[in-house]
Design a protein around this motif. Structure first.
Motif, mmCIF file in Angstrom:
data_model
loop_
_atom_site.group_PDB
_atom_site.id
_atom_site.type_symbol
_atom_site.label_atom_id
_atom_site.label_comp_id
_atom_site.label_asym_id
_atom_site.label_seq_id
_atom_site.Cartn_x
_atom_site.Cartn_y
_atom_site.Cartn_z
ATOM 1 N N GLU A 151 -33.970 -33.264 -8.320
ATOM 2 C CA GLU A 151 -32.699 -33.022 -7.657
ATOM 3 C C GLU A 151 -32.842 -31.967 -6.565
ATOM 4 O O GLU A 151 -33.428 -30.903 -6.786
ATOM 5 C CB GLU A 151 -31.627 -32.562 -8.658
ATOM 6 C CG GLU A 151 -31.305 -33.559 -9.753
ATOM 7 C CD GLU A 151 -32.250 -33.459 -10.943
ATOM 8 O OE1 GLU A 151 -33.222 -32.678 -10.849
ATOM 9 O OE2 GLU A 151 -32.030 -34.164 -11.926
ATOM 10 N N THR A 152 -32.294 -32.272 -5.402
ATOM 11 C CA THR A 152 -32.342 -31.324 -4.286
ATOM 12 C C THR A 152 -31.693 -30.003 -4.668
ATOM 13 O O THR A 152 -32.188 -28.924 -4.298
ATOM 14 C CB THR A 152 -31.635 -31.914 -3.055
ATOM 15 O OG1 THR A 152 -32.305 -33.113 -2.665
ATOM 16 C CG2 THR A 152 -31.649 -30.940 -1.887
ATOM 17 N N GLN A 153 -30.592 -30.060 -5.431
ATOM 18 C CA GLN A 153 -29.880 -28.836 -5.791
ATOM 19 C C GLN A 153 -30.753 -27.919 -6.650
ATOM 20 O O GLN A 153 -30.700 -26.695 -6.508
ATOM 21 C CB GLN A 153 -28.567 -29.166 -6.529
ATOM 22 C CG GLN A 153 -27.638 -27.966 -6.692
ATOM 23 C CD GLN A 153 -27.254 -27.341 -5.356
ATOM 24 O OE1 GLN A 153 -26.861 -28.035 -4.429
ATOM 25 N NE2 GLN A 153 -27.388 -26.020 -5.255
ATOM 26 N N LYS B 33 -34.011 -27.695 -6.504
ATOM 27 C CA LYS B 33 -34.956 -27.083 -5.571
ATOM 28 C C LYS B 33 -34.295 -25.943 -4.810
ATOM 29 O O LYS B 33 -34.855 -24.838 -4.699
ATOM 30 C CB LYS B 33 -35.483 -28.140 -4.596
ATOM 31 C CG LYS B 33 -36.488 -27.601 -3.595
ATOM 32 C CD LYS B 33 -37.013 -28.724 -2.713
ATOM 33 C CE LYS B 33 -38.031 -28.197 -1.708
ATOM 34 N NZ LYS B 33 -38.572 -29.272 -0.837
ATOM 35 N N ILE B 34 -33.098 -26.186 -4.302
ATOM 36 C CA ILE B 34 -32.375 -25.153 -3.551
ATOM 37 C C ILE B 34 -32.085 -23.951 -4.425
ATOM 38 O O ILE B 34 -32.285 -22.799 -4.024
ATOM 39 C CB ILE B 34 -31.065 -25.737 -2.973
ATOM 40 C CG1 ILE B 34 -31.388 -26.736 -1.859
ATOM 41 C CG2 ILE B 34 -30.158 -24.623 -2.446
ATOM 42 C CD1 ILE B 34 -30.195 -27.520 -1.367
ATOM 43 N N TYR C 173 -41.830 -25.209 -3.954
ATOM 44 C CA TYR C 173 -41.398 -26.145 -5.008
ATOM 45 C C TYR C 173 -42.176 -27.443 -4.830
ATOM 46 O O TYR C 173 -42.118 -28.072 -3.771
ATOM 47 C CB TYR C 173 -39.893 -26.405 -4.883
ATOM 48 C CG TYR C 173 -39.267 -27.093 -6.075
ATOM 49 C CD1 TYR C 173 -38.458 -26.389 -6.963
ATOM 50 C CD2 TYR C 173 -39.463 -28.450 -6.308
ATOM 51 C CE1 TYR C 173 -37.858 -27.014 -8.051
ATOM 52 C CE2 TYR C 173 -38.881 -29.089 -7.395
ATOM 53 C CZ TYR C 173 -38.075 -28.356 -8.263
ATOM 54 O OH TYR C 173 -37.490 -28.978 -9.352
ATOM 55 N N THR D 76 -42.935 -31.215 -6.649
ATOM 56 C CA THR D 76 -42.416 -32.130 -7.666
ATOM 57 C C THR D 76 -43.558 -32.908 -8.319
ATOM 58 O O THR D 76 -44.576 -33.202 -7.690
ATOM 59 C CB THR D 76 -41.409 -33.126 -7.057
ATOM 60 O OG1 THR D 76 -42.011 -33.791 -5.952
ATOM 61 C CG2 THR D 76 -40.156 -32.410 -6.595
ATOM 62 N N ASP E 27 -39.038 -30.745 7.683
ATOM 63 C CA ASP E 27 -38.338 -30.495 6.422
ATOM 64 C C ASP E 27 -37.488 -29.226 6.568
ATOM 65 O O ASP E 27 -37.972 -28.122 6.390
ATOM 66 C CB ASP E 27 -39.341 -30.340 5.274
ATOM 67 C CG ASP E 27 -38.653 -30.031 3.944
ATOM 68 O OD1 ASP E 27 -37.421 -30.180 3.871
ATOM 69 O OD2 ASP E 27 -39.349 -29.649 2.985
ATOM 70 N N ASN F 116 -35.013 -28.154 4.769
ATOM 71 C CA ASN F 116 -34.461 -27.581 3.542
ATOM 72 C C ASN F 116 -35.026 -26.210 3.208
ATOM 73 O O ASN F 116 -34.291 -25.265 2.932
ATOM 74 C CB ASN F 116 -34.723 -28.543 2.383
ATOM 75 C CG ASN F 116 -33.503 -28.657 1.487
ATOM 76 O OD1 ASN F 116 -32.432 -28.192 1.819
ATOM 77 N ND2 ASN F 116 -33.692 -29.284 0.344
ATOM 78 N N THR F 117 -36.342 -26.084 3.235
ATOM 79 C CA THR F 117 -36.983 -24.830 2.852
ATOM 80 C C THR F 117 -36.575 -23.700 3.783
ATOM 81 O O THR F 117 -36.182 -22.617 3.336
ATOM 82 C CB THR F 117 -38.512 -24.989 2.854
ATOM 83 O OG1 THR F 117 -38.874 -26.026 1.936
ATOM 84 C CG2 THR F 117 -39.200 -23.709 2.430
#
Length: 230
Positions: free
Chosen positions: A86-88, A90-91, A101, A103, A193, A195-196
Motif C-alpha cells: 500500500e502506498t499509504q 510507504k508514505i 522502502y 517491497t 518517482d 513519492n519519495t
C-alpha cells in the motif's frame, strides 16, 4: 573500513533473513539477524549499528514500533523491506523516519545497491567537514554538530531531511528540480518517482512550520522545483 559496518536485519522469515544476511555479507559488511521485534529491541539497546533492515510484520513489537524507537534516539539509517504494497504504508513509514522502502519480493541487486546508496549518504552526512554555520531567516544549521534550530529551538531531522535542507541553504537562490534533489542526495538517476521526494520535503516543511508557524521557508515553483523562500 567495511569490516566495521554492522547491519541489524530484523525479519521473522528465516529464509528471507538469511538471504538478506548473505547480501550484506557479499557487500563486505557484518550482518546480525533478529527474528522478532522483541529480540531486535535487545540488540538495539545493547549494541551500536550502522544500518537497520526492517520488516514491518513482526512477532512481538511491530516494525512500526521498532522504527519509532530507532528514530526517537538516533539517526541510524533504516531501510524498510516489507510485503505491504500500500502506498499509504510507504508514505507513513517514510514520514516516521525511514530512509527507504523496498517491497517484497525484492531484487537482490536492488537491495544491494540501496544499502550502498543509503550508507554512502549517511557517511557523507556524518563525515563531511564543513566549518561554518548556515542561516536563513531564523533557521540556523550548525554543520559541525549536525544540528538545526529554528528561533533558537533545536528541531530533530532525519538524515535525508537534513541533507535536503543543507542543499537548499547552501544555494539559497537556486531552484532545485525533483531530479536535482534526488540525484544530489540519493546519488542515483531520477526516474520520475515523485513519492519519495514529496514525503521527505513534506516532513521537512511540517517540522519547520511546527517550530515557527508564522514563517514560510521552502517555496514551490510549480513546474520548476523548489528553493528557499526569501
Amino acid at each position: 573500513m567495511n569490516e566495521s559496518i554492522n547491519i541489524l536485519i530484523i525479519e521473522d522469515d528465516q529464509d528471507i533473513n538469511q538471504l538478506l544476511c548473505n547480501i550484506v555479507r557479499k557487500n563486505g559488511y557484518t550482518p546480525k539477524p533478529a527474528y522478532s521485534g522483541t529480540e531486535a529491541e535487545i540488540y538495539l539497546e545493547k549494541d551500536t549499528w550502522d544500518m537497520v533492515l526492517l520488516d514491518l510484520m513482526l512477532p512481538g513489537l511491530t516494525g512500526e514500533e521498532i522504527l519509532k524507537k530507532i528514530t526517537k534516539d538516533s539517526t541510524i539509517p533504516v531501510i524498510i523491506i516489507s510485503a505491504k504494497l500500500e502506498t499509504q504504508t510507504k508514505i507513513d513509514t517514510l514520514r516516521a523516519g525511514a530512509d527507504d522502502y523496498i517491497t517484497k519480493p525484492f531484487d537482490i541487486e536492488e537491495v544491494s545497491a540501496r544499502i550502498e546508496s543509503c550508507l554512502r549518504r549517511y557517511r557523507q552526512m556524518v563525515h563531511t567537514p564543513i566549518i561554518h554555520k548556515l542561516q536563513h531567516k531564523d533557521i540556523v544549521m550548525d554543520t559541525d554538530a549536525k544540528k538545526v534550530s529554528v528561533s533558537d529551538k533545536e528541531i530533530k531531522l532525519t538524515a535525508i531531511e537534513y541533507e535536503i535542507l543543507l542543499l537548499l541553504m547552501s544555494s539559497p537562490k537556486k531552484v532545485f528540480t525533483k531530479a536535482n534533489l534526488f540525484e544530489s542526495i540519493w546519488n542515483e538517476e531520477f526516474y520520475g518517482d515523485d513519492n519519495t521526494i514529496n514525503v521527505h520535503l513534506s516532513n521537512l516543511r511540517n517540522k519547520l512550520s511546527k517550530a515557527n508557524p508564522d514563517e514560510s521557508y521552502i517555496e514551490t515553483l510549480w513546474g520548476m522545483g523548489y528553493r528557499l523562500q526569501s
